[in-house]
Each structure stands twice: as C-alpha cells, then as structure tokens.
Design a protein around this motif. Structure first.
Motif, PDB file in Angstrom:
ATOM      1  N   LEU A 145       1.166  -1.609   0.085  1.00 57.02           N
ATOM      2  CA  LEU A 145      -0.238   0.242  -0.185  1.00 57.02           C
ATOM      3  C   LEU A 145       0.805   0.973  -0.196  1.00 57.02           C
ATOM      4  CD1 LEU A 145      -2.936   1.195   0.644  1.00 57.02           C
ATOM      5  CD2 LEU A 145      -2.787   1.255   2.909  1.00 57.02           C
ATOM      6  N   ALA A 146       0.543   2.357  -1.026  1.00 56.03           N
ATOM      7  CA  ALA A 146       1.233   3.183  -0.891  1.00 56.03           C
ATOM      8  C   ALA A 146       0.859   4.253  -0.538  1.00 56.03           C
ATOM      9  CB  ALA A 146       1.648   4.264  -2.676  1.00 56.03           C
ATOM     10  N   GLU A 147       1.934   5.345   0.264  1.00 59.42           N
ATOM     11  CA  GLU A 147       1.783   6.616   0.814  1.00 59.42           C
ATOM     12  C   GLU A 147       0.475   7.343   0.383  1.00 59.42           C
ATOM     13  OE1 GLU A 147       4.256   9.929   1.707  1.00 59.42           O
ATOM     14  OE2 GLU A 147       5.230   8.542   2.200  1.00 59.42           O
ATOM     15  N   ASP A 148      -0.027   7.644   0.838  1.00 57.56           N
ATOM     16  CA  ASP A 148      -1.339   8.736   0.292  1.00 57.56           C
ATOM     17  C   ASP A 148      -0.399   9.354  -0.741  1.00 57.56           C
ATOM     18  OD1 ASP A 148      -3.315   9.848  -0.629  1.00 57.56           O
ATOM     19  OD2 ASP A 148      -3.864  11.038   0.991  1.00 57.56           O
ATOM     20  N   GLY A 149      -0.965   9.730  -1.694  1.00 58.48           N
ATOM     21  CA  GLY A 149      -0.382  11.097  -3.267  1.00 58.48           C
ATOM     22  C   GLY A 149       0.458   9.647  -3.761  1.00 58.48           C
ATOM     23  N   TRP A 150       1.120   8.751  -2.885  1.00 56.66           N
ATOM     24  CA  TRP A 150       1.810   8.385  -3.778  1.00 56.66           C
ATOM     25  C   TRP A 150       1.559   6.839  -4.741  1.00 56.66           C
ATOM     26  CZ3 TRP A 150       7.202   8.272  -4.213  1.00 56.66           C
ATOM     27  CH2 TRP A 150       8.194  10.218  -3.649  1.00 56.66           C
ATOM     28  N   GLU A 151       1.905   6.437  -6.583  1.00 57.02           N
ATOM     29  CA  GLU A 151       1.093   5.924  -6.627  1.00 57.02           C
ATOM     30  C   GLU A 151       2.976   4.081  -6.819  1.00 57.02           C
ATOM     31  OE1 GLU A 151      -2.221   6.735  -9.958  1.00 57.02           O
ATOM     32  OE2 GLU A 151       0.521   7.617 -10.301  1.00 57.02           O
ATOM     33  N   LEU A 152       2.441   3.097  -6.765  1.00 60.98           N
ATOM     34  CA  LEU A 152       3.198   1.920  -7.185  1.00 60.98           C
ATOM     35  C   LEU A 152       3.176   1.614  -8.413  1.00 60.98           C
ATOM     36  CD1 LEU A 152       2.544   0.456  -4.073  1.00 60.98           C
ATOM     37  CD2 LEU A 152       4.001   1.900  -4.080  1.00 60.98           C
ATOM     38  N   GLN A 153       3.921   1.528  -9.364  1.00 63.09           N
ATOM     39  CA  GLN A 153       3.371   1.443 -11.044  1.00 63.09           C
ATOM     40  C   GLN A 153       5.188   0.196 -11.296  1.00 63.09           C
ATOM     41  OE1 GLN A 153       3.601   4.779 -13.582  1.00 63.09           O
ATOM     42  NE2 GLN A 153       2.449   5.839 -12.305  1.00 63.09           N
ATOM     43  N   LYS A 154       4.691  -0.433 -12.033  1.00 65.42           N
ATOM     44  CA  LYS A 154       5.654  -1.884 -12.259  1.00 65.42           C
ATOM     45  C   LYS A 154       6.995  -1.135 -12.710  1.00 65.42           C
ATOM     46  CE  LYS A 154       1.565  -4.711 -14.199  1.00 65.42           C
ATOM     47  NZ  LYS A 154       1.138  -5.619 -15.237  1.00 65.42           N
ATOM     48  N   THR A 155       6.809  -0.174 -13.906  1.00 63.49           N
ATOM     49  CA  THR A 155       7.826   0.823 -13.857  1.00 63.49           C
ATOM     50  C   THR A 155       7.299   2.441 -14.174  1.00 63.49           C
ATOM     51  OG1 THR A 155       7.119   0.875 -16.572  1.00 63.49           O
ATOM     52  CG2 THR A 155       8.354  -1.137 -15.898  1.00 63.49           C
ATOM     53  N   ALA A 156       9.409   2.587 -13.816  1.00 67.78           N
ATOM     54  CA  ALA A 156       9.263   4.210 -13.758  1.00 67.78           C
ATOM     55  C   ALA A 156       8.607   4.974 -14.480  1.00 67.78           C
ATOM     56  CB  ALA A 156      10.896   5.160 -13.776  1.00 67.78           C
ATOM     57  N   PRO A 157       7.683   6.288 -14.701  1.00 70.40           N
ATOM     58  CA  PRO A 157       7.281   6.191 -15.405  1.00 70.40           C
ATOM     59  C   PRO A 157       7.894   7.278 -16.198  1.00 70.40           C
ATOM     60  CG  PRO A 157       7.156   8.061 -13.661  1.00 70.40           C
ATOM     61  CD  PRO A 157       7.634   6.337 -13.075  1.00 70.40           C
ATOM     62  N   THR A 158       7.563   7.485 -18.163  1.00 68.76           N
ATOM     63  CA  THR A 158       8.540   8.073 -18.556  1.00 68.76           C
ATOM     64  C   THR A 158       7.505   9.225 -19.206  1.00 68.76           C
ATOM     65  OG1 THR A 158       7.318   6.899 -20.318  1.00 68.76           O
ATOM     66  CG2 THR A 158       9.105   5.990 -19.894  1.00 68.76           C
ATOM     67  N   MET A 159       6.662   9.831 -19.166  1.00 69.25           N
ATOM     68  CA  MET A 159       5.585  11.105 -19.219  1.00 69.25           C
ATOM     69  C   MET A 159       5.798  11.895 -17.423  1.00 69.25           C
ATOM     70  SD  MET A 159       3.262  10.077 -21.531  1.00 69.25           S
ATOM     71  CE  MET A 159       3.119  11.775 -21.812  1.00 69.25           C
ATOM     72  N   THR A 160       5.828  13.188 -17.984  1.00 72.17           N
ATOM     73  CA  THR A 160       5.999  13.896 -17.096  1.00 72.17           C
ATOM     74  C   THR A 160       4.393  14.458 -17.206  1.00 72.17           C
ATOM     75  OG1 THR A 160       7.469  15.557 -16.871  1.00 72.17           O
ATOM     76  CG2 THR A 160       5.646  15.969 -15.904  1.00 72.17           C
ATOM     77  N   TYR A 161       3.126  14.029 -15.763  1.00 73.29           N
ATOM     78  CA  TYR A 161       1.832  14.307 -14.891  1.00 73.29           C
ATOM     79  C   TYR A 161       1.834  14.473 -13.772  1.00 73.29           C
ATOM     80  CZ  TYR A 161       2.478   9.818 -13.005  1.00 73.29           C
ATOM     81  OH  TYR A 161       2.099   8.697 -12.456  1.00 73.29           O
ATOM     82  N   THR A 162       1.016  15.406 -13.742  1.00 70.79           N
ATOM     83  CA  THR A 162      -0.102  15.483 -12.680  1.00 70.79           C
ATOM     84  C   THR A 162      -0.970  15.001 -12.480  1.00 70.79           C
ATOM     85  OG1 THR A 162       0.966  17.862 -11.990  1.00 70.79           O
ATOM     86  CG2 THR A 162      -1.174  17.048 -11.223  1.00 70.79           C
TER      87      THR A 162
END
Length: 433
Positions: free
Chosen positions: A348-365
C-alpha cells in the motif's frame, strides 16, 4: 437556475413533512376503492428510495460553492463522514454499498482480479459473468424477491444476472439469475441529463408498476479527477454539471408530487498524484520472481513457482513511501486478505504516491484512489434527504457497510444479521411515528 429550483425543493420538503412510518406503506392499489378516484390515490404516492452515486466525489467538494442543490439537500437532511471499504476502488465499494458486506466477503475484491478456480481468466470492470458476483445478493435482488419493484439507471453490477451461471464457454451465455426489473447496461456516453430523465420517467408509471427502489450513477467527477487531479478546473466543471442534474431530479420529483428518500453517496474520494511520486516496482521485485496483478495506490503480487521466499525477502522489509504484507498479515482494520481472489502479497502506497510496474516515462499530474480508507483524501460523500429523515442532522463517522442496512429499513425489509453492519448509526436521525 438556483431561484428556479427553489419551488421544487420547497415542494419536496412539503411532501417530506409526514412522519416516517415504522414500516413503509404498501403501494396504493391500481384499482381505486369505491368513491375514491385514481387521481386521489396518485396524490397519496408512497415514498420511493433513490440511491445515487457520484463516483469520486469528496465531501469537501461541497465547500467550493459550485453545488447549491447538493448543499441544500445536505443542509436539510442528514450528513456524516463515510469511510470507504478497502480497497478504496470503484467496483469493490459500489458492491459493498448495495450488499452490506466488505469486499473480502462479497468477492469483488478489486477492479481487476483473478480467481484460482478460473485459471487464465481476469475480472475487469466489464465482467458480468455471475461467477464473480454471486457470493452475496445486492439489495435489488432481495427487494425483487420480496415483491418490491426495482430499477437501475446504472450501478456497477446491476447488469449482472445475480445467482445465474455461465451456461457455455461463451462469455455472455448466462442462464438464470435476477436483475432489477428495469436496468440499463452502463454507457459512459449517455449524458447525466438522460439518466435523470429515465428515473423521472419511471416515476410517471402507475402505482402498481412504479419502482420503489431506484439506483443511478454519475461518473464525470471521477473521470475528471483522474484526468487532472481533484483541484483541477475540470473537476469544478463536473461538480457544477452533476449538481445541476441532481437539481433537475429533485424538480422532476416535486412536479410529480413524488416523495422520495434520496441517498446520495460516493464510493471514495480522490488524491493528487504525480510522476514525481512513484515507486517503480521492477526495482524491488524482478519480473522473474513475481507477477504484478494490480498496481496504482496499492499493488498485489503473485509469486512465480518457487519464488515465494524471494518475493517475501524483497517486499517484507522497510520501503520508502509504501508498506507491504503477506495477505494473511494485512492489518485487521482493512478487513481484507482472506478471500482467495486477494493475491499472496499486497503493498500500500503512502497517500499521494503510486506503485507502478516501471518508472514513468512522461511527466504528469493527475488524481487517483485506492489508498488507506482512513486517509482524509479517501473520505466518501453521504447525504440522506427525504420523508424518512429528520432535517439538519449529522451522524458520526461510519463505514459504508452501513448503507445497505439503512436501505433495508427504508424499504421495509427485515434486518439481516449476516451483514457486516446495522443501521444503528442512522436510527437517531430517522423520523418515527
């Protein structure tokens, strides 16, 4: 628009003035007694119960000054802080709201899941095979079996023939089962205005065929929250749109002289996330050790054969911005981890964080949900307004498993001791004779 809707709210309030009976009145007979006209019977319409979901609506959205109709219903009815069940996702929580049991019991344990008895199959939000849903009946099934007519203008799971079974290998070849008497398969393309019009059209039916329990669902607030985050202009536009549609529903009911107990809920709140707050799971557990079943605010892992110990060694140690458990060790307050559809490990991630299979390759909000149900960002909306409820009342914090017992009370159904809650939190605010 607000001034135009004031008479409608006033009319609905006048209709709500009668005391809430211990047992809701029976539907008026379709045939008028001697000396009584059918028009007179229609003037004494029995209250209906309408359950409304506004997906992803955080209660603090009411403070933005964009929701005069919802705010008026809240001020004149009953409100309280409602906690979603874990996981704080759409399908698990919508099914909890209408069954009265938590996801670990009703089996819709995630938006995407697997079952060991169906290897190779994956449940998604498009799955309507009763196999996935049959553990606990939703309230419309209980109502239909009791002779109470129901209708659903969308609700996750309302298109499922509950209690039925897949007859052949063809996905849609289903035999048996019960749905609401009237239901429509979900289409995101159907505007909210059309959804409201359908509910009002059902209320125009003669008393004998008019549904006494109705559900409807609005998804635009959640969609905009995911797209750009809970504080985005798109969310504000969506709030105003849904509020206008709720106002149209209230106005339509008032024009028909139809008293209604409105139960307005959301399934969860929404948290701000970004590409700068991501844990890359492949840097912790390689794909040669485990398969990631679901990712996002939480992640679940199925170890590959012989790799359980390696996965445990990688996950069950301190990590920044997330905490991990074997399924049987998930904290008791989540009421989660006993169902066979919950994979072997959960993080379980800290609130506001995400657990993704790989690091993101694009910047987003953007926005997301699925975090700890006790996190303030995950709090869900609850408003109850109608003849059953004392006006201007608040209840203390409660879990959303209490909504189904409340619906049973409003519909005159007996209490069910097998559910995960009762309607006790609402008893002080229900009107009685």
């Amino acid at each position: 628009m607000i001034r135009r809707l004031v008479p409608a709210f006033a009319a609905l309030t006048a209709l709500a003035g009668c005391a809430y009976p211990e047992t809701p009145p029976a539907l008026p007979s379709a045939t008028a007694p001697a000396g009584v006209t059918s028009a007179a019977i229609e003037m004494q319409r029995a209250p209906v119960t309408i359950l409304i979901s506004i997906d992803g609506f955080h209660p603090d959205y009411l403070k933005r000054g964009l929701t005069p109709n919802l705010s008026r219903l809240a001020a004149g009815g009953v409100t309280g802080p409602m906690r979603p069940s874990f996981p704080s996702k759409t399908f698990p929580n919508h099914w909890t709201i209408v069954t009265g049991v938590r996801p670990d019991r009703h089996g819709i344990a995630a938006n995407m899941m697997e079952d060991p008895s169906r290897p190779g199959e994956v449940f998604t939000m498009a799955s309507d095979d009763p196999f996935w849903w049959n553990a606990v009946p939703p309230i419309w099934v209980t109502a239909e079996e009791a002779g109470i007519p129901t209708a659903s203008m969308f609700w996750p799971g309302s298109n499922v023939a509950w209690g039925g079974a897949r007859a052949t290998a063809w996905p849609n070849d289903i035999t048996g089962g019960t749905r609401p008497y009237d239901w429509q398969a979900f289409s995101q393309q159907l505007p909210g205005d059309n959804r409201v019009r359908q509910v009002i059209d059902w209320m125009r039916r003669p008393a004998a065929s008019r549904p006494r329990f109705v559900t409807t669902y609005f998804d635009v607030v959640d969609t905009e929250g995911h797209r750009n985050g809970p504080n985005s202009p798109g969310v504000n536009t969506a709030l105003a749109e849904v509020d206008r549609q709720i106002g149209a529903l209230v106005e339509g009911l008032a024009e028909l002289g139809q008293p209604a107990n409105l139960i307005i809920v959301s399934d969860h709140g929404m948290s701000q996330t970004s590409s700068e707050r991501v844990v890359a799971l492949d840097r912790i557990v390689p794909a040669t050790d485990a398969r990631v079943v679901e990712s996002g605010p939480y992640a679940t892992f199925a170890p590959l054969p012989g790799r359980d110990a390696a996965v445990a060694a990688a996950l069950l140690k301190p990590h920044a911005h997330m905490e991990c458990w074997r399924k049987e060790a998930i904290p008791a307050r989540f009421h989660y981890g006993q169902n066979v559809r919950v994979p072997a490990f959960l993080c379980l991630a800290e609130d506001g964080w995400e657990l993704q299979k790989t690091a993101p390759t694009m910047t987003y909000t953007r926005g997301n949900h699925g975090f700890d149900p006790y996190a303030p960002s995950m709090q869900a909306l609850f408003i109850a307004n109608g003849p059953a409820f004392a006006p201007g009342k608040k209840v203390g914090a409660f879990d959303n498993v209490a909504v189904a017992p409340l619906l049973r009370t409003l519909l005159g159904l007996p209490a069910d001791p097998t559910l995960d809650s009762t309607d006790a939190v609402f008893r002080p605010v229900l009107r009685r004779r």
